[in-house]
Each structure stands twice: as C-alpha cells, then as structure tokens.
Design a protein around this motif. Sequence first.
Motif, PDB file in Angstrom:
ATOM      1  N   THR A   1      -7.036  -9.809   0.220  1.00 44.76           N
ATOM      2  CA  THR A   1      -7.661  -8.679   0.891  1.00 44.76           C
ATOM      3  C   THR A   1      -8.868  -8.165   0.123  1.00 44.76           C
ATOM      4  N   GLY A   2      -8.791  -8.223  -1.204  1.00 41.86           N
ATOM      5  CA  GLY A   2      -9.809  -7.632  -2.063  1.00 41.86           C
ATOM      6  C   GLY A   2      -9.152  -7.093  -3.315  1.00 41.86           C
ATOM      7  N   LYS A   3      -9.861  -6.229  -4.028  1.00 39.20           N
ATOM      8  CA  LYS A   3      -9.348  -5.705  -5.291  1.00 39.20           C
ATOM      9  C   LYS A   3      -8.346  -4.570  -5.091  1.00 39.20           C
ATOM     10  N   LYS A   4      -8.344  -3.959  -3.912  1.00 42.88           N
ATOM     11  CA  LYS A   4      -7.372  -2.910  -3.625  1.00 42.88           C
ATOM     12  C   LYS A   4      -7.128  -2.857  -2.118  1.00 42.88           C
ATOM     13  N   GLY A   5      -6.067  -2.160  -1.732  1.00 45.50           N
ATOM     14  CA  GLY A   5      -5.745  -2.010  -0.320  1.00 45.50           C
ATOM     15  C   GLY A   5      -4.789  -3.062   0.193  1.00 45.50           C
ATOM     16  N   VAL A   6      -4.136  -2.742   1.304  1.00 38.64           N
ATOM     17  CA  VAL A   6      -3.303  -3.714   2.021  1.00 38.64           C
ATOM     18  C   VAL A   6      -3.933  -3.906   3.391  1.00 38.64           C
ATOM     19  N   PRO A   7      -3.951  -5.131   3.913  1.00 34.65           N
ATOM     20  CA  PRO A   7      -4.676  -5.396   5.159  1.00 34.65           C
ATOM     21  C   PRO A   7      -4.004  -4.759   6.374  1.00 34.65           C
ATOM     22  N   GLN A   8      -4.767  -4.008   7.160  1.00 33.01           N
ATOM     23  CA  GLN A   8      -4.265  -3.523   8.438  1.00 33.01           C
ATOM     24  C   GLN A   8      -4.336  -4.693   9.405  1.00 33.01           C
ATOM     25  N   GLY A   9      -3.224  -5.282   9.679  1.00 31.87           N
ATOM     26  CA  GLY A   9      -3.144  -6.501  10.475  1.00 31.87           C
ATOM     27  C   GLY A   9      -2.257  -7.530   9.808  1.00 31.87           C
ATOM     28  N   GLY A  10      -1.928  -7.310   8.527  1.00 33.12           N
ATOM     29  CA  GLY A  10      -1.028  -8.206   7.817  1.00 33.12           C
ATOM     30  C   GLY A  10       0.418  -7.960   8.209  1.00 33.12           C
ATOM     31  N   VAL A  11       1.207  -9.028   8.269  1.00 30.86           N
ATOM     32  CA  VAL A  11       2.610  -8.920   8.686  1.00 30.86           C
ATOM     33  C   VAL A  11       3.423  -8.098   7.693  1.00 30.86           C
ATOM     34  N   ILE A  12       3.136  -8.263   6.415  1.00 33.98           N
ATOM     35  CA  ILE A  12       3.940  -7.605   5.382  1.00 33.98           C
ATOM     36  C   ILE A  12       3.388  -6.238   5.008  1.00 33.98           C
ATOM     37  N   SER A  13       2.207  -5.884   5.518  1.00 33.23           N
ATOM     38  CA  SER A  13       1.548  -4.631   5.129  1.00 33.23           C
ATOM     39  C   SER A  13       2.376  -3.384   5.427  1.00 33.23           C
ATOM     40  N   PRO A  14       3.011  -3.254   6.615  1.00 39.40           N
ATOM     41  CA  PRO A  14       3.812  -2.051   6.868  1.00 39.40           C
ATOM     42  C   PRO A  14       4.938  -1.859   5.848  1.00 39.40           C
ATOM     43  N   LEU A  15       5.620  -2.943   5.469  1.00 29.86           N
ATOM     44  CA  LEU A  15       6.672  -2.842   4.462  1.00 29.86           C
ATOM     45  C   LEU A  15       6.092  -2.373   3.132  1.00 29.86           C
ATOM     46  N   LEU A  16       4.963  -2.957   2.731  1.00 27.71           N
ATOM     47  CA  LEU A  16       4.346  -2.591   1.455  1.00 27.71           C
ATOM     48  C   LEU A  16       3.875  -1.142   1.454  1.00 27.71           C
ATOM     49  N   SER A  17       3.332  -0.681   2.585  1.00 29.70           N
ATOM     50  CA  SER A  17       2.868   0.707   2.647  1.00 29.70           C
ATOM     51  C   SER A  17       4.035   1.677   2.542  1.00 29.70           C
ATOM     52  N   ASN A  18       5.187   1.324   3.101  1.00 30.54           N
ATOM     53  CA  ASN A  18       6.379   2.173   2.969  1.00 30.54           C
ATOM     54  C   ASN A  18       6.902   2.178   1.533  1.00 30.54           C
ATOM     55  N   ILE A  19       6.847   1.032   0.878  1.00 28.78           N
ATOM     56  CA  ILE A  19       7.263   0.964  -0.531  1.00 28.78           C
ATOM     57  C   ILE A  19       6.380   1.872  -1.376  1.00 28.78           C
ATOM     58  N   TYR A  20       5.084   1.848  -1.098  1.00 30.36           N
ATOM     59  CA  TYR A  20       4.124   2.612  -1.897  1.00 30.36           C
ATOM     60  C   TYR A  20       4.354   4.115  -1.772  1.00 30.36           C
ATOM     61  N   LEU A  21       4.757   4.582  -0.578  1.00 34.99           N
ATOM     62  CA  LEU A  21       4.930   6.019  -0.346  1.00 34.99           C
ATOM     63  C   LEU A  21       6.386   6.479  -0.473  1.00 34.99           C
ATOM     64  N   ASN A  22       7.266   5.582  -0.878  1.00 36.69           N
ATOM     65  CA  ASN A  22       8.683   5.944  -0.932  1.00 36.69           C
ATOM     66  C   ASN A  22       8.959   7.062  -1.926  1.00 36.69           C
ATOM     67  N   GLU A  23       8.208   7.122  -3.031  1.00 38.15           N
ATOM     68  CA  GLU A  23       8.413   8.190  -4.013  1.00 38.15           C
ATOM     69  C   GLU A  23       8.048   9.552  -3.424  1.00 38.15           C
ATOM     70  N   VAL A  24       7.070   9.586  -2.541  1.00 41.12           N
ATOM     71  CA  VAL A  24       6.721  10.830  -1.860  1.00 41.12           C
ATOM     72  C   VAL A  24       7.887  11.282  -0.984  1.00 41.12           C
ATOM     73  N   ASP A  25       8.482  10.337  -0.255  1.00 42.06           N
ATOM     74  CA  ASP A  25       9.647  10.665   0.569  1.00 42.06           C
ATOM     75  C   ASP A  25      10.808  11.176  -0.294  1.00 42.06           C
ATOM     76  N   LYS A  26      11.022  10.541  -1.432  1.00 43.30           N
ATOM     77  CA  LYS A  26      12.109  10.967  -2.327  1.00 43.30           C
ATOM     78  C   LYS A  26      11.878  12.384  -2.829  1.00 43.30           C
ATOM     79  N   MET A  27      10.627  12.702  -3.137  1.00 42.66           N
ATOM     80  CA  MET A  27      10.304  14.056  -3.595  1.00 42.66           C
ATOM     81  C   MET A  27      10.654  15.080  -2.524  1.00 42.66           C
TER      82      MET A  27
END
Length: 431
Positions: free
Chosen positions: A204-230
């Motif tokens: 994708t590049g040096k940062k970001g997850v592709p909007q259109g990638g199959v695994i991107s939604p899972l990765l975006s949820n992993i990234y924000l999971n600590e916010v949900d826990k808070m």
Amino acid sequence: MTKSPMTLQDLRRKIYVKAKAEPSWRFWGLYVHVCKWETLRAAYAAAKANDGAPGIDGVTFEAIEAAGVDGFLAQLRDELVTFRYRPLRNRRHAIPKDGGTKVRVLSIPAIRDRVVQGALKLILEPIFEADFQPGSFGYRPKRTAHAAVNRVAEAIVRYKTRVIDLDLRAYFDNVRHHRLLQKVAARVNDDDVMHLLKMMLTATGKKGVPQGGVISPLLSNIYLNEVDKMLERAKAVTRSAGGYTNLEYARFADDMVILVDGFRRWEWLAKAAYKRLQEELTKLNIQLNTEKTCMVDLAQGEVFQFLGFDIRPKRSPNGKWWAYKTPRAKARKKLLTGLKDVFRRYKGHSLQNLIGEVNPILRGWVNYYRIGNSSRCFTYVQQWVEKKVRRHIQRARQRKGFGWRQWSRAWLYESVGLFNDYHIRYYQARK
C-alpha cells in the motif's frame, strides 16, 4: 483407526475458543493453515462472491475461470509454500464522496492478492474476534450497521442524551504499520505470518491500510481495539450500584459515537471520555477531524448523524424518550443522483432492461433504511421513481406527460415488476 482431518470451520472454532479462554496466548503454526487447499478455496469463493474490478495486472475472474481455478490456486499455493509469493502493487481508483466535492481513493489488490489476504483473514479473524469489544460492529461476523444503530437508539431511550459525534481524519490512510504489526504480534507468534502481513501492508505504501483490501477491515478493528477497551473500562467504572450504565458507545470501522447520561451530574463524564479518547488516539497517531467532531445535546432538540441516519430524540405521550431515525438528506440525494444516471443511460433501452437495473438499487437502499422512521422519505422516493418510469414509457412512445390515465399504479408494480416493497420493519437481532 485414522482420524479425519479437521475442517476449516472446526479449525476456526477451535482457535476462537482457545483465544477466548486465554487472552494472553500467542498462536504459532498458523502459516501452514493459510496455505491449505481448503483455506485458499474458501478465500477464492469469498472473493468471487464479492466480485469487484481487477487489480493492476488486469486479470479478471472470468479469465481465471476460463484457464481453470485449480491451476490458479495451485500456483498461488506453491508460491506461498516455497516463500516466493510477493503481492503486486495495488491499483488506485478514486471515487467521489460528499456530493462529488471530494474523492475517496480505493486501493484495489489483484485477485491473486485478494485470495491470499482472504486466506490470512480466515485464520487470524477468530483470534482477534475473541478480543474485540461489544461496541465494535464494523465488518465483523454476525454484526451489522443496523445493530450499531439499534445500540445507539437503546442508549437514547435510557436517557443517554449527551452525544460525542466523532470523525477521524483520514483514518485508513494514517494507520502506522509498525504499531499495527505490534498489535498483531501480541497474539501471533509466527514469523511467516508476520512477514506475509508486512508484505501486504507495504504494498500500500509506508503507512495506511488499503480501502478495498480484503483484510483491511479486520486490521482496522485491531488497530482501534484499545480505544474500545478504554470505553468499556469507562462504562464499568461509572456503572451505578444497580447496574445502570452512564456511558455507551458504538463504533462501525472509523465511524464512532459516545453517549453519556443526560443528567447534569454526569456532564463531567462526557468531558473526561472525550479527553481520554484524544489521548488514546494520539498514541495511535490518529487525529480527530475537529470540524466534524462535535458535542450534541439531544435534550435540547439537537440532531447527530450515524451510519447514514439523522438521529434525534422524541418524547412519547407518556414522557419517555425514543430515538427518531431518518435517512440523511445526503443519502437520499446520492440515491436519486445515481438513479438519474441510470435513467439517462437506459433512455433508448426497453422498459424491462431499465427495471432490471433500477430494482436492485432500490431494494438495497430501502432494505438498509427500512429500520428507521423512513416512511415519508420512502414515499418521496417511490413517487419520484414512478414518475421517472412513466416518463420513460411515454418517451418511448413519443408522447408527452406521464401517462397517468394510460398506466395505472397496479400495472407498473404488478405487470411491469417495478420494486414496491417500501414497508418499515423493526430491527431484529440476528441469532
């Protein structure tokens, strides 16, 4: 006696149970399951069902089917097993957003890479599903946008009328790869899986997850999971002795709202939750869009937007709160703009061809918004579409007007087959 091989479904269930029972367990030996025939076949079937445009290599599903799916998967599996697999660069495609004034850039992987991403997702998903929080709804099994809207509506009924309406600035584009990989590594002790995931991210590049990638939604949820826990901790800490919660939240990918009890003595909680949220997002290098993020007081008749709905409170005759949910004006405008384009393109086509194109668009839009208080909006849309269809018929016969006397409504819906299911339905949770 030989033991029958474990199916993919059984494997995923076993992984989930283990992850749920041992929150600190790090899984190993996962890469071999990513490379299995059954996993790759399931990933290909899911990619085929979603269809979509080809990637940068131009290879389509039709071309793969013509050459043979088995050969395609065999080559892909061989590349994975021998560690020769390298993802192709994503094809970038801009689509208009916010009425056409801005664009959203989709990064579309090649079909071969969608299959590999899908296979990796099938193995990683049950691990992190065990860790995800109740307020997260985006792109998760058996969880829907309707469920997220219903959670918000139920909070309003319980007088959580102070709302923090959040907007994350270019969230998918700003995910830091090293932080994301650290979060995945906290549960995955498999160097081959981590290397495969890193290759997918850097395509994708040096940062970001592709909007259109199959695994991107899972990765975006992993990234924000600590916010949900808070936010879950905030709920627990401020819970009353009787079990009543004074804070609620719902998140669908990067779309999030926090609702706090409307009584004055809980005003501090809204401010504290907003401050803690900013702190957690700062750790992730994510910024709030201050122009769109706002504090809304529903008790003062204010309105907020969530997942395509305008949501406002209303009082029943007996004085109780309930959530009034209507489709956003922007959503209706987008629908009608798209339909206008269809009517324009099918001007010289037969009526049946036009109906075959219009009906699926209407069905999808109405099915999404029918859980709201959408009767007035639906009536407007139905009448607008009916007039457009009548005009199409009259033009085909080189006549003026709308043919109110020639063509009855019953004929349009029963004989021609124009979509006619505009009924409102209450939300029902999936079992």
